[in-house]
Design an enzyme around this catalytic site. Sequence first.
Site, PDB file in Angstrom:
ATOM      1  NE  ARG A  57       1.285 -16.655   0.677  1.00 20.50           N
ATOM      2  CZ  ARG A  57       1.204 -15.876  -0.373  1.00 20.50           C
ATOM      3  NH1 ARG A  57       0.068 -15.686  -0.974  1.00 20.50           N
ATOM      4  NH2 ARG A  57       2.287 -15.278  -0.835  1.00 20.50           N
ATOM      5  CD  GLN A 109       3.289 -14.397   9.264  1.00 17.39           C
ATOM      6  OE1 GLN A 109       3.978 -14.153  10.257  1.00 17.39           O
ATOM      7  NE2 GLN A 109       2.180 -13.758   9.000  1.00 17.39           N
ATOM      8  CE1 TYR A 120      -2.903 -16.082  -2.093  1.00 22.17           C
ATOM      9  CE2 TYR A 120      -3.914 -17.648  -0.583  1.00 22.17           C
ATOM     10  CZ  TYR A 120      -2.785 -17.105  -1.179  1.00 22.17           C
ATOM     11  OH  TYR A 120      -1.550 -17.581  -0.847  1.00 22.17           O
ATOM     12  CB  SER A 139       5.544 -13.885   0.907  1.00 21.63           C
ATOM     13  OG  SER A 139       4.153 -13.934   1.058  1.00 21.63           O
ATOM     14  CG  ASP A 148       4.511 -16.903   2.299  1.00 22.94           C
ATOM     15  OD1 ASP A 148       4.540 -17.364   1.143  1.00 22.94           O
ATOM     16  OD2 ASP A 148       3.687 -16.052   2.665  1.00 22.94           O
TER      17      ASP A 148
HETATM   18  P1  NAD Z   1      -1.673 -13.214  -5.495  1.00 23.93           P
HETATM   19  O1  NAD Z   1      -0.305 -13.331  -6.069  1.00 23.93           O
HETATM   20  O2  NAD Z   1      -2.595 -14.365  -5.577  1.00 23.93           O
HETATM   21  O3  NAD Z   1      -2.411 -11.975  -6.245  1.00 23.93           O
HETATM   22  C1  NAD Z   1      -1.805 -10.707  -6.360  1.00 23.93           C
HETATM   23  C2  NAD Z   1      -2.855  -9.619  -6.204  1.00 23.93           C
HETATM   24  O4  NAD Z   1      -3.729  -9.613  -7.337  1.00 23.93           O
HETATM   25  C3  NAD Z   1      -3.764  -9.787  -4.990  1.00 23.93           C
HETATM   26  O5  NAD Z   1      -3.640  -8.657  -4.160  1.00 23.93           O
HETATM   27  C4  NAD Z   1      -5.143  -9.911  -5.582  1.00 23.93           C
HETATM   28  O6  NAD Z   1      -6.152  -9.321  -4.777  1.00 23.93           O
HETATM   29  C5  NAD Z   1      -4.982  -9.164  -6.892  1.00 23.93           C
HETATM   30  N1  NAD Z   1      -6.038  -9.419  -7.896  1.00 23.93           N
HETATM   31  C6  NAD Z   1      -6.634 -10.588  -8.232  1.00 23.93           C
HETATM   32  N2  NAD Z   1      -7.568 -10.405  -9.187  1.00 23.93           N
HETATM   33  C7  NAD Z   1      -7.552  -9.075  -9.483  1.00 23.93           C
HETATM   34  C8  NAD Z   1      -8.286  -8.251 -10.386  1.00 23.93           C
HETATM   35  N3  NAD Z   1      -9.231  -8.743 -11.186  1.00 23.93           N
HETATM   36  N4  NAD Z   1      -8.005  -6.941 -10.417  1.00 23.93           N
HETATM   37  C9  NAD Z   1      -7.066  -6.413  -9.605  1.00 23.93           C
HETATM   38  N5  NAD Z   1      -6.339  -7.127  -8.727  1.00 23.93           N
HETATM   39  C10 NAD Z   1      -6.583  -8.441  -8.659  1.00 23.93           C
HETATM   40  O7  NAD Z   1      -1.671 -12.720  -4.015  1.00 23.93           O
HETATM   41  P2  NAD Z   1      -0.478 -12.561  -2.964  1.00 23.93           P
HETATM   42  O8  NAD Z   1       0.291 -11.346  -3.313  1.00 23.93           O
HETATM   43  O9  NAD Z   1       0.269 -13.815  -2.881  1.00 23.93           O
HETATM   44  O10 NAD Z   1      -1.264 -12.316  -1.607  1.00 23.93           O
HETATM   45  C11 NAD Z   1      -2.625 -12.033  -1.558  1.00 23.93           C
HETATM   46  C12 NAD Z   1      -3.116 -11.863  -0.146  1.00 23.93           C
HETATM   47  O11 NAD Z   1      -2.600 -12.819   0.753  1.00 23.93           O
HETATM   48  C13 NAD Z   1      -2.755 -10.536   0.433  1.00 23.93           C
HETATM   49  O12 NAD Z   1      -3.839 -10.115   1.200  1.00 23.93           O
HETATM   50  C14 NAD Z   1      -1.622 -10.817   1.337  1.00 23.93           C
HETATM   51  O13 NAD Z   1      -1.478  -9.860   2.367  1.00 23.93           O
HETATM   52  C15 NAD Z   1      -2.048 -12.148   1.868  1.00 23.93           C
HETATM   53  N6  NAD Z   1      -0.896 -12.879   2.381  1.00 23.93           N
HETATM   54  C16 NAD Z   1      -0.976 -13.388   3.640  1.00 23.93           C
HETATM   55  C17 NAD Z   1       0.110 -14.072   4.161  1.00 23.93           C
HETATM   56  C18 NAD Z   1       0.071 -14.632   5.536  1.00 23.93           C
HETATM   57  O14 NAD Z   1      -0.847 -14.416   6.248  1.00 23.93           O
HETATM   58  N7  NAD Z   1       1.084 -15.397   5.912  1.00 23.93           N
HETATM   59  C19 NAD Z   1       1.257 -14.236   3.415  1.00 23.93           C
HETATM   60  C20 NAD Z   1       1.294 -13.712   2.140  1.00 23.93           C
HETATM   61  C21 NAD Z   1       0.196 -13.044   1.617  1.00 23.93           C
END
Ligand code: NAD
Length: 373
Positions: free
Chosen positions: A114, A119, A221, A125, A122
């Site tokens: 990511r 992007q 993450y 996402s 992705d």
């Molecule tokens: P994910 O599907 O791995 O997890 C979903 C959410 O669950 C996350 O926000 C995580 O913090 C939360 N989580 C994990 N354990 C937990 C707990 N015990 N209690 C409560 N919440 C908990 O994550 P995702 O949605 O794929 O993305 C996570 C991060 O990656 C975010 O910060 C997102 O902005 C970032 N991201 C960046 C890019 C990029 O830069 N291209 C793209 C997509 C996502």
Amino acid sequence: MQSGEARVALVPESVRKLVALKAVVLVESQAGLRAASTDDNYTQAGAQISFDRAELLQQADILVAVNRPAAADFAALKKSAVVLGFLRPLDEPSGLEPALARGLTTFAMELIPRITRAQAMDTLSSMATVAGYKAVIVAAEKLPRMFPLLMTAAGTVPPAKVLVLGAGVAGLQAIATARRLGAVVEAYDVRAAAGEQVKSLGANFLEVDLGGLKTEDAGGYAVELSEEALERGRQLIAKHSQTNDVVITTAQVPGRRAPLLLTADAVRGMKPGTIIIDLAGATGGNCALSKPDETVEVNGVTIMAPLNLPATVPVHASQLYSRNVTSFLSLLIKDGELHIDMSDDVIGPSCVTHNGECVNKRVASALESVTSK
Ligand code: NAD
């Protein structure tokens, strides 16, 4: 076409782009029908329609799929063929053994890094966005209440209250959708950075004092928390879930079982009529009582753990997936020829098998622990 799947890997709009890259695009007849793309739409975009799946697989240099192809499909491909799709390399590594045995080059969409450059590729996402949206729609349909605040001649109807656990891509989309429907929303996440995003969507962010514990890795993450830290979150969640009408859970830790956030006792403490939508069902669930792809009722509380919500919105899910995949393909196709540059910082990390070897270290060790059992 894949059984139980309504999405299609390439929509006609993407076929046009691939044809412009001088690729020849073959599409299995009716592959796009459930995503509202007919064979005629594909032909008009420059694709050739194939009515013979075995012949199609034999001809393909690249097979673009949504889910991991069945073993028989891997076996029907040319030895030099490339496969891309959601291959589940970490949670079901053994499913890739047929590809390994055949010497295929496979790219898992889940492993695309990511980074900013990737992007547009992705797919995680994209699908999380669709799932987060649809979770709210499913909950609204099941809920024995309305979502918005209504002031009528018969009196006031209060807005629905929604609790979202995990405020990553899916969680944020669920918050935004629930807000658009008029709900009052609160959310919880272990990553402090999620707090600002939650608040910017007009929701309340629930905070737990984790005593300065590291909750996030370098990639943004969440990390796996200690049992004690998890328990603090669970207590807060149990308290807040008593007053909410809908709980949508999306918490994940990459490569691990989903964190257990809603205990059986917490569910028993909820109001009858509450709807729980657990989006972490594929990795073990965030709710102790959820069963993958089933609807469970406990004391009037309905718990659903749908495994493939994106496939219930096949037009847009396919469009987004197809755009992501086409961006990835544009790295592999140059002047109609296949070029695999394993030193590329997107191609290398997303490759799972190449020349009969598992080239991804994490997948190789996951595979080893499965085969040594
Ligand atoms: P994910 O599907 O791995 O997890 C979903 C959410 O669950 C996350 O926000 C995580 O913090 C939360 N989580 C994990 N354990 C937990 C707990 N015990 N209690 C409560 N919440 C908990 O994550 P995702 O949605 O794929 O993305 C996570 C991060 O990656 C975010 O910060 C997102 O902005 C970032 N991201 C960046 C890019 C990029 O830069 N291209 C793209 C997509 C996502």
